[in-house]
Structures are given as structure tokens and as C-alpha cells.
Write a protein that holds these residues in place. Structure first.
Motif, PDB file in Angstrom:
ATOM      1  N   ALA A 179     -15.345  37.899  85.731  1.00 60.57           N
ATOM      2  CA  ALA A 179     -16.532  36.768  86.279  1.00 60.57           C
ATOM      3  C   ALA A 179     -16.364  36.557  87.612  1.00 60.57           C
ATOM      4  CB  ALA A 179     -16.391  35.809  85.183  1.00 60.57           C
ATOM      5  N   VAL A 180     -17.680  36.016  87.971  1.00 60.46           N
ATOM      6  CA  VAL A 180     -17.899  35.610  89.400  1.00 60.46           C
ATOM      7  C   VAL A 180     -17.683  34.176  89.161  1.00 60.46           C
ATOM      8  CG1 VAL A 180     -19.277  35.355  91.331  1.00 60.46           C
ATOM      9  CG2 VAL A 180     -19.285  37.375  90.098  1.00 60.46           C
ATOM     10  N   PRO A 181     -16.774  33.511  90.049  1.00 56.99           N
ATOM     11  CA  PRO A 181     -16.636  31.944  89.854  1.00 56.99           C
ATOM     12  C   PRO A 181     -17.646  31.285  90.786  1.00 56.99           C
ATOM     13  CG  PRO A 181     -15.168  32.974  91.926  1.00 56.99           C
ATOM     14  CD  PRO A 181     -15.894  34.165  91.107  1.00 56.99           C
ATOM     15  N   ASP A 182     -18.091  30.049  90.177  1.00 50.46           N
ATOM     16  CA  ASP A 182     -18.976  29.261  90.682  1.00 50.46           C
ATOM     17  C   ASP A 182     -18.520  28.493  91.838  1.00 50.46           C
ATOM     18  OD1 ASP A 182     -17.600  27.197  89.351  1.00 50.46           O
ATOM     19  OD2 ASP A 182     -19.231  26.995  87.624  1.00 50.46           O
ATOM     20  N   GLY A 183     -18.878  27.342  92.378  1.00 53.88           N
ATOM     21  CA  GLY A 183     -18.550  26.618  93.332  1.00 53.88           C
ATOM     22  C   GLY A 183     -17.113  25.863  92.928  1.00 53.88           C
ATOM     23  N   ASP A 184     -17.173  25.473  91.575  1.00 54.69           N
ATOM     24  CA  ASP A 184     -15.869  24.790  91.085  1.00 54.69           C
ATOM     25  C   ASP A 184     -14.672  25.918  90.649  1.00 54.69           C
ATOM     26  OD1 ASP A 184     -16.983  22.451  91.454  1.00 54.69           O
ATOM     27  OD2 ASP A 184     -18.045  22.564  89.861  1.00 54.69           O
ATOM     28  N   ASP A 185     -14.961  27.269  90.991  1.00 57.10           N
ATOM     29  CA  ASP A 185     -13.983  28.289  90.633  1.00 57.10           C
ATOM     30  C   ASP A 185     -13.812  28.260  89.075  1.00 57.10           C
ATOM     31  OD1 ASP A 185     -13.312  29.386  93.083  1.00 57.10           O
ATOM     32  OD2 ASP A 185     -12.067  27.522  93.403  1.00 57.10           O
ATOM     33  N   LYS A 186     -15.021  28.277  88.406  1.00 60.32           N
ATOM     34  CA  LYS A 186     -15.018  28.573  87.018  1.00 60.32           C
ATOM     35  C   LYS A 186     -16.171  29.831  86.629  1.00 60.32           C
ATOM     36  CE  LYS A 186     -14.265  23.768  85.777  1.00 60.32           C
ATOM     37  NZ  LYS A 186     -14.958  22.363  85.082  1.00 60.32           N
ATOM     38  N   PRO A 187     -15.987  30.336  85.578  1.00 63.07           N
ATOM     39  CA  PRO A 187     -16.679  31.634  85.266  1.00 63.07           C
ATOM     40  C   PRO A 187     -18.530  31.049  85.181  1.00 63.07           C
ATOM     41  CG  PRO A 187     -15.014  31.379  83.728  1.00 63.07           C
ATOM     42  CD  PRO A 187     -14.995  30.247  84.629  1.00 63.07           C
ATOM     43  N   HIS A 188     -19.231  31.879  86.009  1.00 64.37           N
ATOM     44  CA  HIS A 188     -20.602  31.627  86.218  1.00 64.37           C
ATOM     45  C   HIS A 188     -21.399  32.509  85.149  1.00 64.37           C
ATOM     46  CE1 HIS A 188     -24.474  30.825  87.651  1.00 64.37           C
ATOM     47  NE2 HIS A 188     -24.799  31.904  87.903  1.00 64.37           N
ATOM     48  N   GLY A 189     -22.091  31.975  84.338  1.00 62.43           N
ATOM     49  CA  GLY A 189     -23.160  32.528  83.493  1.00 62.43           C
ATOM     50  C   GLY A 189     -22.703  33.821  82.507  1.00 62.43           C
ATOM     51  N   VAL A 190     -21.564  33.650  81.869  1.00 65.98           N
ATOM     52  CA  VAL A 190     -20.822  34.285  80.845  1.00 65.98           C
ATOM     53  C   VAL A 190     -21.538  33.956  79.507  1.00 65.98           C
ATOM     54  CG1 VAL A 190     -18.881  35.254  80.068  1.00 65.98           C
ATOM     55  CG2 VAL A 190     -18.969  34.924  82.429  1.00 65.98           C
ATOM     56  N   SER A 191     -22.113  34.560  78.711  1.00 66.51           N
ATOM     57  CA  SER A 191     -22.595  34.335  77.345  1.00 66.51           C
ATOM     58  C   SER A 191     -21.342  34.123  76.678  1.00 66.51           C
ATOM     59  CB  SER A 191     -23.265  35.669  76.802  1.00 66.51           C
ATOM     60  OG  SER A 191     -23.483  35.510  75.436  1.00 66.51           O
ATOM     61  N   ARG A 192     -21.550  33.292  75.553  1.00 64.66           N
ATOM     62  CA  ARG A 192     -20.346  32.695  74.698  1.00 64.66           C
ATOM     63  C   ARG A 192     -20.260  33.983  73.542  1.00 64.66           C
ATOM     64  NH1 ARG A 192     -23.493  27.790  74.604  1.00 64.66           N
ATOM     65  NH2 ARG A 192     -22.168  26.141  75.556  1.00 64.66           N
ATOM     66  N   HIS A 193     -21.323  34.827  73.375  1.00 66.89           N
ATOM     67  CA  HIS A 193     -21.010  35.885  72.440  1.00 66.89           C
ATOM     68  C   HIS A 193     -20.250  36.877  73.017  1.00 66.89           C
ATOM     69  CE1 HIS A 193     -25.012  34.347  70.116  1.00 66.89           C
ATOM     70  NE2 HIS A 193     -23.867  33.802  69.681  1.00 66.89           N
ATOM     71  N   LEU A 194     -20.626  37.161  74.555  1.00 68.96           N
ATOM     72  CA  LEU A 194     -20.006  38.152  75.025  1.00 68.96           C
ATOM     73  C   LEU A 194     -18.470  37.753  75.367  1.00 68.96           C
ATOM     74  CD1 LEU A 194     -20.202  40.996  76.546  1.00 68.96           C
ATOM     75  CD2 LEU A 194     -20.455  39.676  78.684  1.00 68.96           C
ATOM     76  N   LEU A 195     -18.496  36.658  75.646  1.00 67.56           N
ATOM     77  CA  LEU A 195     -16.941  36.125  75.966  1.00 67.56           C
ATOM     78  C   LEU A 195     -16.014  36.019  74.436  1.00 67.56           C
ATOM     79  CD1 LEU A 195     -14.810  34.815  77.595  1.00 67.56           C
ATOM     80  CD2 LEU A 195     -15.819  32.399  77.186  1.00 67.56           C
ATOM     81  N   ARG A 196     -16.673  36.102  73.336  1.00 65.72           N
ATOM     82  CA  ARG A 196     -16.023  36.209  72.035  1.00 65.72           C
ATOM     83  C   ARG A 196     -15.806  37.664  72.123  1.00 65.72           C
ATOM     84  NH1 ARG A 196     -19.261  31.953  70.288  1.00 65.72           N
ATOM     85  NH2 ARG A 196     -20.593  33.396  69.238  1.00 65.72           N
ATOM     86  N   ALA A 197     -16.690  38.572  72.131  1.00 69.32           N
ATOM     87  CA  ALA A 197     -16.430  39.729  71.795  1.00 69.32           C
ATOM     88  C   ALA A 197     -15.356  40.428  72.801  1.00 69.32           C
ATOM     89  CB  ALA A 197     -17.711  40.643  72.078  1.00 69.32           C
ATOM     90  N   ALA A 198     -15.453  40.212  74.278  1.00 70.10           N
ATOM     91  CA  ALA A 198     -14.503  40.902  75.125  1.00 70.10           C
ATOM     92  C   ALA A 198     -13.178  40.549  74.794  1.00 70.10           C
ATOM     93  CB  ALA A 198     -14.892  40.387  76.501  1.00 70.10           C
TER      94      ALA A 198
END
Length: 309
Positions: free
Chosen positions: A127-146
Motif C-alpha cells: 500500500a501507498v502511505p497517506d500523509g499520516d503514513d497509514k495505508p491509503h485506499g485499501v478495501s477492507r475486503h481485499l485486506l481480509r483476502a490478502a
């Protein structure tokens, strides 16, 4: 990446050093997996799937395979997610690699990830980090599957992605005020002179200024307009819509030349494709709503023009 640097996904608001960025992605993948990289698949859209000069240069980089979709009627990408899913499953089925790094957070890729995993491969979302160094724009469904979620280092993005800012043109010098002409003397008895036939003809040719236009919606004849079931009232999201529009308009003003700004205004009421895409993507992220309803889209574009003019 544009969102981290410019606060919006508007592509024209950033300049990307693609060679440096791709080399950083390769290094991150090899370090994380402990394996040599097979290939980078770079996915994008192009008019009629024909690469533009920038995409041609990307496709010529070392270990990069360019994969192109096309643009839809409203400027959205078409065929890109399908290409990613097909490639992911095909490489997994053919045992071309053991670990796949997916630099995307799109929910539509969830089923392809699960299918690839069924062939014994590991899929990691990078994932690409946002301005707060947190994952940006990652779907919850995709996150659970990965199998895992990894962050691309923020300094890597900051070094390769640069915000575009066009310096404003200097203000023209203010001309000296002109001395107003003296009024014509009144005729005898302080009576204004009669208008001539030429004056009357000129007045007849003057077109009154039309009233300001307003966006309106109309239902069936004789039936009041109403929101259909399943459609939200766009007014409920005015704060989020205005915040997204402000960021996109600000980024465009800072990166656009005077000619590009004039071209934008001349295209009204149509929103140019790249701007419309940024508005839709950013609002989808802000509302955590994958498919924006038509009333929300109408309100978003209406607010865009209100801030532009």
C-alpha cells in the motif's frame, strides 16, 4: 501517490520520476520476499488502449510490462481490474512466481486474489502511505483476502513524486485613471435633449443580462421530484463533497497554466476527464462508498463549477 503529495488523486497535480519509483518498488519486493523479481506489470488506461508518450517510456523501463485498459464514457478506467485479475490468476496457475505484490487497494481484485491463492501463491498488498503514513485506499475486503499488508516507505514516495506548482503570472500594471468626460450641458429650461433615431436603434439592440442559472431536477410531468429508493440525499454529504472539491480545485489551480485554466472554463458544463476522475475517486474514498449514486455525482459536479468560477 498523488493523494499523499497533493491531497488529491488528480494526476496533473504531480510529476513522477517513474524510473526511480519502479526501482524502489523492485527493491521493496525483493527485500520483503527474499526472492529475485520476475517482472513489474504496470497497469493504466489510455484512449483506445493506445499508449501516450509517457506510457511508452514506462513500458521501455527495465523489467516493466505495460498493460493498458481504456477510458469509459465518464473518464473512468475500463478493463484495468480485469487485466490485473487475469494476469494474477494466470501467473499463479503457471507457477511463474511464489509471491505477488499488489500495489492496489481496489475491492474488485478480491476474488482474483483468492483464486490465485488457491494455486498456492502468496499475495501481499503493497500500500501507498497517506500523509499520516497509514495505508491509503485499501478495501477492507481485499485486506481480509490478502496474506499480508505492507507499506511502501513514505520517503520513497516523496523522493519520486513531486507536487507540480506553476508560478502565478505577475499582475499587470494598473493604468492611470481616466478623467471622466464632462456632462453635456442641458438644453434651455434644464430639459434633457431628445434621443436621436440612432440612440433609439442602439438601445433596441441591447440584450438584457440573463438571470443566473441554477441546476434543477424535474420528475415526471405533474409529479413532484423525489429521491428513488436506494438513493441517498446528496445534501447529506455536502461537507465531504465541498472538502473534496476544494482540494481538487486547489491542486488544479496550482498546477495549471493560464491557458489550461481558460480551457477548463470553456468546457463548462462538462468536467474534463482527469478532473472528473479525481473528483469521483476522492469522494468515493472520503465516503467509503464504492459506487456513487447519480444524485451525489450531480451534486459533486455542481459544487465543482461553483468553486471554479
Amino acid at each position: 501517490m498523488a493523494t499523499r503529495v497533493a491531497g488529491t488523486s488528480l494526476r496533473s497535480s504531480i510529476h513522477v520520476e517513474y524510473r526511480a519509483l519502479i526501482e524502489s518498488l523492485i527493491a521493496a519486493a525483493e527485500e520483503r520476499s527474499g526472492l529475485p523479481l520476475l517482472r513489474v506489470h504496470w497497469y493504466d488506461s489510455a484512449r483506445d488502449a493506445v499508449p501516450d508518450p509517457q506510457q511508452v517510456r514506462i513500458g521501455e523501463l527495465r523489467k516493466v510490462k505495460l498493460r493498458l485498459g481504456r477510458f469509459g464514457r465518464e473518464g473512468q478506467q475500463k478493463g484495468v481490474d480485469l487485466r490485473i485479475g487475469l494476469d494474477l490468476v494466470a501467473h499463479a496457475r503457471n507457477s511463474a512466481a511464489d509471491v505477488f505484490f499488489l500495489v492496489s487497494g481496489d475491492d474488485d481484485l478480491t476474488e482474483a486474489v483468492e483464486e490465485a491463492q488457491g494455486h498456492g501463491v502468496e499475495v501481499i498488498v503493497l500500500a501507498v502511505p497517506d500523509g499520516d503514513d497509514k495505508p491509503h485506499g485499501v478495501s477492507r475486503h481485499l485486506l481480509r483476502a490478502a496474506d499480508d499488508l505492507d507499506l511502501l516507505a513514505g520517503p520513497v514516495v516523496d523522493a519520486a513524486v513531486i507536487r507540480v506548482e506553476v508560478p502565478p503570472k505577475p499582475e499587470p500594471a494598473t493604468p492611470a485613471p481616466m478623467t471622466p468626460p464632462k456632462p453635456a450641458p442641458a438644453t434651455e429650461g434644464n430639459v434633457s435633449p431628445r434621443p436621436t433615431p440612432s440612440d433609439l436603434a442602439a438601445a433596441a439592440r441591447r440584450i438584457p443580462t440573463p438571470p443566473a442559472a441554477a441546476l434543477a431536477y424535474q420528475g415526471s410531468t405533474g409529479v413532484p421530484s423525489r429521491v428513488m429508493p436506494g438513493y441517498d440525499d446528496p445534501a447529506d454529504y455536502d461537507n465531504q463533497i465541498d472538502a473534496v472539491v476544494t482540494k481538487v480545485v486547489s491542486a488544479f489551480r496550482q498546477s495549471a497554466t493560464a491557458e489550461e485554466m481558460a480551457e477548463l472554463l470553456s468546457s463548462k458544463p462538462s468536467v474534463p476527464r482527469d478532473l472528473d476522475r479525481a473528483l469521483l475517486v476522492d469522494l468515493s474514498d472520503a465516503l467509503d462508498m464504492y459506487d456513487l449514486t447519480d444524485p451525489i455525482r450531480h451534486r459533486l459536479r455542481e459544487r465543482f463549477w461553483l468553486q471554479c468560477v
